[in-house]
Scaffold this active site. Structure first.
Site, PDB file in Angstrom:
ATOM      1  N   HIS A 291       1.520  49.622  73.538  1.00 30.76           N
ATOM      2  CA  HIS A 291       1.038  48.998  74.774  1.00 30.76           C
ATOM      3  C   HIS A 291       1.096  47.483  74.637  1.00 30.76           C
ATOM      4  CE1 HIS A 291      -2.512  48.580  72.225  1.00 30.76           C
ATOM      5  NE2 HIS A 291      -2.939  47.646  73.058  1.00 30.76           N
TER       6      HIS A 291
ATOM      7  N   HIS B 180      -0.631  43.668  76.854  1.00 27.30           N
ATOM      8  CA  HIS B 180      -1.571  43.183  77.880  1.00 27.30           C
ATOM      9  C   HIS B 180      -1.428  41.676  78.033  1.00 27.30           C
ATOM     10  CE1 HIS B 180      -3.695  42.970  74.030  1.00 27.30           C
ATOM     11  NE2 HIS B 180      -3.708  44.287  73.984  1.00 27.30           N
TER      12      HIS B 180
ATOM     13  N   HIS C 126       2.468  46.228  70.953  1.00 32.48           N
ATOM     14  CA  HIS C 126       1.953  46.570  69.634  1.00 32.48           C
ATOM     15  C   HIS C 126       1.345  47.967  69.614  1.00 32.48           C
ATOM     16  CE1 HIS C 126      -1.176  44.470  71.971  1.00 32.48           C
ATOM     17  NE2 HIS C 126      -2.018  45.344  71.437  1.00 32.48           N
TER      18      HIS C 126
ATOM     19  N   HIS D 296     -21.312  24.007  69.625  1.00 39.76           N
ATOM     20  CA  HIS D 296     -19.851  23.970  69.528  1.00 39.76           C
ATOM     21  C   HIS D 296     -19.298  23.141  70.676  1.00 39.76           C
ATOM     22  CE1 HIS D 296     -20.181  27.043  66.445  1.00 39.76           C
ATOM     23  NE2 HIS D 296     -21.140  27.545  67.203  1.00 39.76           N
TER      24      HIS D 296
ATOM     25  N   GLU E  85     -19.425  30.771  72.648  1.00 38.10           N
ATOM     26  CA  GLU E  85     -19.363  31.557  71.408  1.00 38.10           C
ATOM     27  C   GLU E  85     -19.669  33.021  71.720  1.00 38.10           C
ATOM     28  OE1 GLU E  85     -21.669  29.995  68.164  1.00 38.10           O
ATOM     29  OE2 GLU E  85     -22.116  31.984  67.356  1.00 38.10           O
TER      30      GLU E  85
ATOM     31  N   GLU F 172     -18.687  34.719  64.586  1.00 42.10           N
ATOM     32  CA  GLU F 172     -18.709  33.789  65.723  1.00 42.10           C
ATOM     33  C   GLU F 172     -17.261  33.660  66.172  1.00 42.10           C
ATOM     34  OE1 GLU F 172     -20.076  29.948  64.470  1.00 42.10           O
ATOM     35  OE2 GLU F 172     -21.833  30.740  63.449  1.00 42.10           O
TER      36      GLU F 172
HETATM   37 MN    MN Z   1      -3.923  45.855  72.406  1.00 47.61          MN
HETATM   38 MN    MN Z   2     -22.680  28.896  66.700  1.00 48.21          MN
END
Ligand code: MN
Ligand code: MN
Length: 394
Positions: free
Chosen positions: A103, A105, A148, A283, A288, A341
Site C-alpha cells: 500500500h 499513502h 511499502h 519546542h 509534540e 517525543e
Molecule cells: Mn503505510
Molecule cells: Mn517535550
C-alpha cells in the site's frame, strides 16, 4: 478501631476529590473508581493548575480495534484527540507471517518496533528498492507516496506507526488489492499484457492485513533492481544508538541529521528513572506527539495567560503538547518511564528553561523572578543542555 474494621469501604483505597486543606467533597455519585485511581492528578489537580487547556491525552485502550486474520490495529487520530492536528498514531500487531499488505499513502510513515520482528519492503520513484528486517528498538521511515509492506517474522511483532497528518487513518490508505478490485479486468489485462482470466482470483476489496506463511531468510527474497537500492536506508536502529546520558535518565535523538531518509519526522526516545523528571522545556518548531512505552508519569502543560493542566500518563497512552507550550514530565512510578517525543519536523529542537536562564544576564533573571541566591547559584552550575535531572528532594 472497632469502627474502622466495620467500615463498608476501605476508605484509604478509594480516592476522593478532596485536597489536604479540605477543598472539595466526597464523590458519592456514579463514578469509575478504577479510572479515578489511575488519574490522581485529574481528580485532585495541583493547585497551580488553572484555565482552559483542552484534553491532551488519549488511551489506545479506548480506541476501536480492527481485527484480522494476521493481526490487529488501532489508532489515535484527530477523531480521538482533536487537538492532535500534526500527527496521527497507529498501534499494530502482526502474527508470524501476518502481512500489512502492499500500500501507500499521502503521509510520511515513521515507525518504532516495540517487540518482535518484521520484514519491511519499499520501492522508490526511481525504481530503487529496499528490504530489511527490523527488531525491537528499530525505526523505519517511508516518505509520502512511496509504496511499502510489513510482514511479521517467526516471533510476530507489535509496533507504533506515526503519520505526519492528524487526519490520517490507516483504514483509508491506497492499497494494491483495493485498486485491483476497482479496475475493470479488461484494463488490468491490457496493462499487464495477459488475458482477463489471469485475474480470476484477485481479492474483491481491500485486504489490509492477511495471514501468510513466515517468509524465508531475507537473502531468499531479495530482488535485484537495475536501478539499485534506495540511497538513504529506510531503517534506523534507534535503541542501538549511543544515548546522551544525563542525571536521571537518557535520551536518543533521531532526525534527518542521523537518519537522512526521515525528512518530515523527528523524535527523541527518552528514559526517566523513578523519581526523576524530564526538565521544564518547550519546542520552538512544532507540536509534540508522545507515546508512553513503559512506566507511569505526570505531565503538566503550561499554555500562557495563567493556563496550566496536569495529566497522568502510563504505558500505552498518547500525549500531546501544542507548539511552544511549556511542559515537564515526572516519573511517578517505581519502574523506569520510557516514552517517545515525536515531531512533524526534519529536526529535533528543544529549549531548556534552565539553559535559557543560565545564559541570560544574571541581574536580569534575578530581578525578573525575585530569585533567591540559592536559585541563582544553582543556575551557574548548568553546564550542558540539560535533558533532565532528578528533582530536588521534597
Ligand atoms: Mn503505510
Ligand atoms: Mn517535550
Amino acid at each position: 478501631m472497632e469502627h474502622s474494621s466495620r467500615a463498608p469501604y476501605p476508605a484509604p483505597s478509594i480516592p476522593q476529590p478532596i485536597r489536604p486543606d479540605g477543598a472539595g467533597a466526597v464523590d458519592k455519585g456514579p463514578r469509575d473508581v478504577m479510572r479515578d485511581m489511575q488519574n490522581p492528578d485529574m481528580l485532585v489537580p495541583p493547585v497551580t493548575d488553572a484555565g482552559l487547556i483542552p484534553n491532551l491525552r488519549f488511551w489506545f485502550s479506548d480506541t476501536h480495534m480492527t481485527l484480522n486474520h494476521g493481526g490487529w490495529s488501532r489508532e489515535v487520530t484527530i477523531r480521538e484527540l482533536p487537538i492532535a492536528t500534526t500527527l496521527a498514531g497507529v498501534n499494530m500487531s502482526l502474527t508470524p507471517g501476518g502481512v500489512r499488505e502492499l500500500h501507500w499513502h499521502q503521509q510520511a510513515e515513521w515507525s518504532y518496533m516495540l517487540l518482535g520482528h518484521a520484514r519491511i519492503t519499499a520501492v522508490d520513484q526511481n525504481g530503487r528498492n529496499f528490504i530489511a528486517d527490523v527488531g525491537p528498538g528499530d525505526l523505519w521511515y517511508f516518505p509520502p507516496g512511496i509504496p511499502h509492506s510489513i510482514q511479521g517474522l517467526e516471533d510476530g511483532c507489535e509496533f507504533l506507526l506515526v503519520f505526519d497528518d492528524g487526519h490520517f487513518s490507516d483504514l483509508n490508505t491506497l492499497s494494491i488489492s483495493d485498486w485491483f478490485a476497482h479496475t475493470p479486468k479488461e484494463v488490468l489485462a491490457a496493462n499487464f499484457g495477459v488475458a482477463q482470466e489471469a485475474f480470476r482470483d484477485i481479492p474483491t476489496g481491500q485486504v489490509y492485513i492477511y495471514q501468510d506463511k513466515v517468509p524465508g531468510p531475507i537473502a531468499s527474497q531479495e530482488v535485484t533492481s537495475p536501478y539499485g537500492t534506495v540511497p538513504f536506508p529506510f531503517k534506523h536502529s534507534l535503541l542501538a544508538q549511543p544515548p546522551l546520558k544525563t542525571p536521571g535518565g537518557s535520551v536518543r535523538i533521531v532526525d534527518s541529521t542521523n537518519f537522512p531518509a526521515s525528512q518530515k519526522i523527528a523524535a527523541a526516545l527518552v528514559e526517566i528513572e523513578p523519581g526523576a523528571m524530564r526538565e521544564l522545556h518547550w519546542h520552538p518548531n512544532n507540536d509534540e506527539w508522545q507515546y508512553y512505552l513503559t512506566g507511569q508519569g505526570r505531565m503538566t502543560v503550561f499554555g500562557g495567560d495563567g493556563a496550566a493542566r496536569t495529566f497522568d500518563v502510563r504505558a500505552g497512552d498518547v500525549g500531546y503538547v501544542p507548539f511552544a507550550y511549556g511542559h515537564y514530565i515526572q516519573n511517578t512510578g517505581t519502574d523506569t518511564l520510557w516514552f517517545l517525543e515525536i515531531f512533524k519536523s526534519s529536526r529535533f529542537e528543544d529549549v531548556s528553561l534552565n539553559q535559557w536562564m543560565a545564559l541570560t544576564p544574571t541581574e536580569l533573571v534575578a530581578s525578573n523572578l525575585h530569585a533567591s541566591p540559592e536559585l541563582m547559584h544553582a543556575l551557574r552550575k548548568v553546564k550542558w543542555p540539560v535533558v533532565k535531572y532528578p528533582p530536588p528532594m521534597r
